[in-house]
Design an enzyme around this catalytic site. Structure first.
Site, PDB file in Angstrom:
ATOM      1  CE1 TYR A 166      -3.840   4.003  -4.984  1.00 32.08           C
ATOM      2  CE2 TYR A 166      -2.263   2.197  -5.006  1.00 32.08           C
ATOM      3  CZ  TYR A 166      -3.221   2.945  -4.353  1.00 32.08           C
ATOM      4  OH  TYR A 166      -3.566   2.638  -3.055  1.00 32.08           O
TER       5      TYR A 166
ATOM      6  CE  LYS B  39      -2.031   5.593  -2.097  1.00 39.91           C
ATOM      7  NZ  LYS B  39      -2.652   6.221  -0.919  1.00 39.91           N
TER       8      LYS B  39
END
Length: 242
Positions: A147, A151
């Site tokens: 994750y 990002k």
């Protein structure tokens, strides 16, 4: 400054909590919102509630994104579609999970920006794009390899897009939220052994609400932010200030 009349804005991930809150707030300020998601069924409740146009397409398919956006006049875009993946130590991380998270959070936003920017440039009206990133792009969080990487890549894309699209008067920014207690996040961040230590490090001492993320998204889309581009804006209760 917050008048979006006659400004069509695409919001991906509109069937999710933050996306839906953003759609509602944009509608409040008069925007012509196109709510995008993976299926008409998932978008139906929001479309019925707000009267916005629903647009279903597969973010993983370049052909699907190109077809959906090629003739879509846009003033703004919110890349809000996101996949959390599985929180796991690096040594146990699943490469298939990594690929899935990157496909949605990074590659999907890239494809939407690529094809939306083409129509925005052709229209010659300028505009704004906001990418919904994460505090995980700014600081290291245990178990967030996939994750966080997705990002952080999105934040880099924000800066490159701002550089390239600025001459066309198209601004590009990211918001980087802390945890919002959505169904996607509750299974991990809702556990007492995770929640209590985390919130003890957060100066404001609480998780964010969807509306608290939607508000800065709408601000960055608006004329009130007309000189802001290339920014990654933490909306994190002070967590990354530590």
């Amino acid at each position: 400054m917050f008048d979006f009349t006659n400004r069509p804005i695409l919001v991906t991930g509109a069937s999710g909590n933050i996306g839906a809150a953003t759609v509602r707030l944009l509608r409040k300020y008069g925007a012509e919102v196109i709510a995008a998601g993976p299926s008409d069924e998932l978008l139906a409740p929001l479309v019925a509630e707000t009267g916005v146009r629903g647009l279903a397409f597969d973010l993983a398919s370049e052909e699907a994104v190109r077809t959906a956006l090629s003739d879509l006049p846009l003033y703004g875009v919110v890349n809000c579609a996101g996949l959390g993946g599985v929180v796991a130590p690096l040594v146990d991380a699943d490469v298939d999970v990594f690929d899935s998270v990157m496909a949605v959070n990074t590659r999907g936003a890239f494809l939407v920006t690529k094809y939306a920017a083409r129509t925005m440039i052709a229209a010659g009206r300028g505009g704004a794009i906001v990418n919904v990133s994460s505090q995980a792009a700014l600081v290291a969080l245990d178990g967030h390899m996939s994750y966080g990487a997705s990002k952080a890549a999105l934040d880099s894309m924000t800066r490159v897009s701002a550089l390239e699209l600025g001459p066309h008067n198209i601004r590009v920014n990211s918001v980087n939220p802390t945890v919002v207690m959505t169904p996607m996040s509750a299974s991990y961040w809702g556990r007492p052994e995770i929640q209590e230590p985390f919130l003890s490090q957060l100066p404001l001492g609480r998780y964010a609400t969807e509306e608290e993320i939607a508000a800065p998204i709408v601000f960055l889309l608006s004329d009130a932010a007309s000189m802001i581009t290339g920014v990654t804006l933490p909306v994190d209760g002070g967590y990354t200030a530590r």
